[in-house]
Design a protein around this motif. Structure first.
Motif, PDB file in Angstrom:
ATOM      1  N   ALA B   6      40.730  45.569  50.823  1.00 23.14           N
ATOM      2  CA  ALA B   6      40.231  45.532  52.198  1.00 23.14           C
ATOM      3  C   ALA B   6      40.801  44.319  52.923  1.00 23.14           C
ATOM      4  O   ALA B   6      41.180  44.390  54.085  1.00 23.14           O
ATOM      5  N   ILE B   7      40.837  43.202  52.191  1.00 23.99           N
ATOM      6  CA  ILE B   7      41.399  41.970  52.763  1.00 23.99           C
ATOM      7  C   ILE B   7      42.310  41.359  51.714  1.00 23.99           C
ATOM      8  O   ILE B   7      41.943  41.255  50.540  1.00 23.99           O
ATOM      9  N   VAL B  30      39.823  40.650  48.826  1.00 26.68           N
ATOM     10  CA  VAL B  30      38.532  41.327  48.775  1.00 26.68           C
ATOM     11  C   VAL B  30      38.817  42.811  48.587  1.00 26.68           C
ATOM     12  O   VAL B  30      39.466  43.435  49.424  1.00 26.68           O
ATOM     13  N   GLU B  31      38.365  43.323  47.456  1.00 30.88           N
ATOM     14  CA  GLU B  31      38.610  44.741  47.172  1.00 30.88           C
ATOM     15  C   GLU B  31      37.644  45.604  47.963  1.00 30.88           C
ATOM     16  O   GLU B  31      36.560  45.168  48.335  1.00 30.88           O
ATOM     17  N   VAL B 185      32.004  44.317  52.557  1.00 31.42           N
ATOM     18  CA  VAL B 185      31.352  43.267  53.338  1.00 31.42           C
ATOM     19  C   VAL B 185      31.877  41.904  52.908  1.00 31.42           C
ATOM     20  O   VAL B 185      31.882  41.580  51.720  1.00 31.42           O
ATOM     21  N   LEU B 186      32.334  41.128  53.887  1.00 32.48           N
ATOM     22  CA  LEU B 186      32.660  39.729  53.629  1.00 32.48           C
ATOM     23  C   LEU B 186      31.636  38.932  54.416  1.00 32.48           C
ATOM     24  O   LEU B 186      31.534  39.083  55.634  1.00 32.48           O
ATOM     25  N   LEU B 187      30.852  38.117  53.715  1.00 37.54           N
ATOM     26  CA  LEU B 187      29.848  37.368  54.455  1.00 37.54           C
ATOM     27  C   LEU B 187      29.855  35.908  54.049  1.00 37.54           C
ATOM     28  O   LEU B 187      30.088  35.563  52.891  1.00 37.54           O
ATOM     29  N   SER B 188      29.623  35.061  55.027  1.00 35.30           N
ATOM     30  CA  SER B 188      29.476  33.648  54.726  1.00 35.30           C
ATOM     31  C   SER B 188      28.003  33.319  54.829  1.00 35.30           C
ATOM     32  O   SER B 188      27.275  33.958  55.588  1.00 35.30           O
TER      33      SER B 188
END
Ligand SMILES: Nc1ncnc2c1ncn2[C@@H]1O[C@H](COP(=O)(O)OP(=O)(O)OP(=O)(O)O)[C@@H](O)[C@H]1O
Ligand SMILES: [Mg+2]
Lengths: 278, 314
Positions: B6-7, B30-31, B185-188
């Motif tokens: 994904a990224i 990021v898969e 989902v990529l989250l900080s």
């Protein structure tokens, strides 16, 4: 993509009161300066005025003159208003950070800006029509008050006037649009726009006019706008909005106005594409 | 749906005019289908990285792809929902109109707007102006905007910021449901217990650089071994015996017990040594290192939040 951006911008503009307040402000200027005050001046013209002068002023206030009379009012009164509207559309998004909300998802910056510009162009068309409607209403009242026969311009003349107004408005709004992108601030755009209109267009413009430096005036917004009005039969000596006189013929003026629009849009696109948005 | 990660970014760098490096030489993958946590102290470079991923700012160096397309690609970003550096909307418009505006840009019908508002439980206040929203309601609208059109990838910068406890639980469930629906989902977040609970993998970023990456378990152990808690009688003698063991890093007395820094695998050996020394062991248990402990461990040696000068020196 450009279509989406334009639709979205029109959706936002409909709900943006400040823009419609400005359009109302311009309409009020037509009502107040172009007609009411001019008519009062006509009424107060006593016997010491040459009969021709009073008659010329009245003639410009009658419906038959509405097409070029409104176009003639645009350079000095309407231009700055259109400039501010252009700036509000392009710079308004920087204030609340909404630009990043939109751009993160709609990342085609060129399409975004072109869509917004298209929305401005459409609003200018609406303003042109409103201006002519207000002018026609005002002139009809003057005509009735003076018990003159009601004679209106032909449909073709109305169309030409709408087109001329549209072009002049687009040129001014484009400058505001570019200023808004460059400054990223509505207040700064209004400030620079007003200072420019006042100092460059009016003060410097009349100075250059007095010195007979018409080649420079020819590429200025005000004189170019005035040239369009005069080509339609507007008479600079009739008073009203005609404080700025033409420096060129209508053909060159159209080229100058289109030049402003194209150059402004190019500057806006170039700047907008390069910059980081935070 | 295109294939691949994904990224995926390599060497991603952003430096600012003054020479300050906000993000330096970052490699990140990021898969698809992962819930990926991005943690780091204030000013570490999380938001800057996310801005580059969604094309708001341009990297100074490095390349990358989001949903298989180069950074900043409009077609890819139309399928990426994001909430970066807090919710930003038109204050004079209602929450619903703000989303409808966004829907116009994306060419989505208004029904999508209502669906997004339902998902964040804001539908009942959707007609109010954004300026009249509470902090948490603004945040919910920001998340709703990110969810608009059911994007494949969500990039959420501190999504639980300002949410009440129920809102935080709802957010956890929401992210769980996104993962279940095969979204990425990529989250900080600074809520490490949250991250621990919902993320498959974590990247720890410090001073703009990636200093640890892996599963939650990986990161936990990267911070150092766990510890043992021992209650014994007599305590001072026990302390001396344990401290003498080669496997033990340190021993401290905490509230009538011993906190022993050592690999939890040594528990049996420690117990045996105490028994041989004739000490009664009342309690011996393994204290797992939390992600928070590990995080503090990995990032502490670099002192307080770096100053501008320190950043420039990097
Ligand atoms: N526009 C800018 N100009 C100069 N420096 C910037 C700019 N934006 C961010 N920085 C710097 O880049 C570094 C990283 O900032 P960033 O916002 O990415 O941190 P963060 O990890 O999101 O922190 P936080 O947890 O506080 O949100 C900081 O040192 C910050 O001061
Ligand atoms: Mg941040």
């Amino acid at each position: 993509m450009i279509g989406n951006s334009m639709t979205a911008e029109l959706f936002a503009l409909r709900r943006r009161r400040a823009v419609w307040v400005l359009v109302g402000f311009w309409s009020a200027q037509i009502l107040l300066f172009a007609y009411t005050i001019s008519y009062v001046i006509y009424l107060s013209m006593g016997a010491d005025f040459a009969a021709g002068q009073a008659e010329a002023l009245l003639a410009s206030l009658l419906p038959a003159s509405v097409d070029h009379y409104i176009v003639g009012s645009m350079p000095i009164w309407g231009g700055p208003v259109m400039l501010i509207i252009g700036g509000m559309v392009s710079a308004g998004d920087y204030r609340n950070g909404t630009l990043r909300t939109i751009l993160a998802r709609f990342a085609d910056r060129r399409a975004l800006l072109l869509g917004r510009y298209a929305a401005v162009v459409l609003v200018m068309l609406i303003v042109s029509i409103i201006s002519l409607v207000v002018g026609t209403a005002c002139s009809t009242v003057v005509s009735l008050a003076e018990a003159r026969p009601l004679v209106f311009p032909s449909f073709g003349q109305f169309l030409t006037a709408a087109g001329a107004l549209w072009l002049v408005e687009i040129a001014w709004a484009s400058v505001g649009f570019a200023l808004g992108i460059v400054t990223r601030n509505v207040g700064a755009t209004i400030g620079i726009g007003l200072v420019w209109t006042l100092l460059v267009e009016n003060v410097l413009g009349s100075l250059l006019g007095a010195l007979d430096l018409n080649p420079i005036r020819a590429v200025m917004l005000g004189p170019a706008s005035a040239a369009i009005a005069q080509a339609q039969g507007g008479d600079p000596s009739a008073g009203g909005g005609f404080a700025i006189t033409a420096a060129t013929g209508p053909g060159a003026a159209v080229a100058v106005l289109l030049g402003y629009a194209v150059l402004s849009l190019a500057i806006a696109l170039f700047t907008f594409n390069r910059r980081d948005v935070v | 749906m295109s294939t691949g990660a994904a990224i995926h970014v390599t060497g991603l760098t952003k430096s600012y005019a003054a020479g300050a490096v906000a993000v330096g030489d970052l490699d990140l993958t990021v898969e698809r289908g992962q819930v990926y946590g991005f943690v780091g102290r204030n000013g570490a470079g999380k938001t800057t990285t996310m801005r580059m991923l969604v094309g708001l700012i341009r990297p100074t160096a490095g390349t990358g792809a989001v949903l298989g397309r180069p950074l900043g690609d409009p077609a890819a970003l139309a399928r990426v929902g994001s909430l970066i550096e807090g919710p930003s909307f038109y204050p004079h418009l209602s929450g619903r109109d703000n989303l409808r505006l966004l829907a116009r840009y994306l060419g989505l019908p208004d029904t999508e707007v209502d669906a997004a508002l339902e998902r964040v439980e804001l539908a009942h206040r959707a007609g109010d102006r954004f300026r009249a929203y509470s902090l948490g309601m603004k945040q919910r609208l920001g998340v709703a905007a990110a969810l608009l059109g059911d994007p494949e990838l969500l990039i959420l910068d501190e999504p639980t910021n300002g949410l009440d406890p129920a809102g935080i639980v709802a957010m956890r469930e929401l992210i769980g449901s996104l993962a279940a629906a095969d979204r990425t989902v990529l989250l900080s977040s600074h809520q490490l217990n949250e991250v621990e609970e919902i993320c498959d993998r974590i990247a720890v970023i410090h001073n703009g650089r990636l200093i640890a990456e892996g599963t939650v378990a990986d990161i936990r152990s990267a911070g150092g071994t766990g510890s043992l808690l021992i209650r014994a009688d007599p305590l001072d003698k026990a302390s001396a015996v344990v401290a003498a063991l080669p496997q033990v890093t340190s021993v401290a007395e905490v509230g009538g017990a011993l906190a022993v820094q050592t690999d939890p695998a040594n528990a049996a050996a420690v117990n045996r040594a105490l028994a041989l020394a004739d000490i009664d062991v009342l309690e011996l248990r393994v204290v797992r290192q939390s992600l928070e402990d590990a995080f503090l461990d990995i990032t502490h040696d670099n002192g307080p939040v770096p100053t501008g000068d320190q950043l420039e020196a990097r």
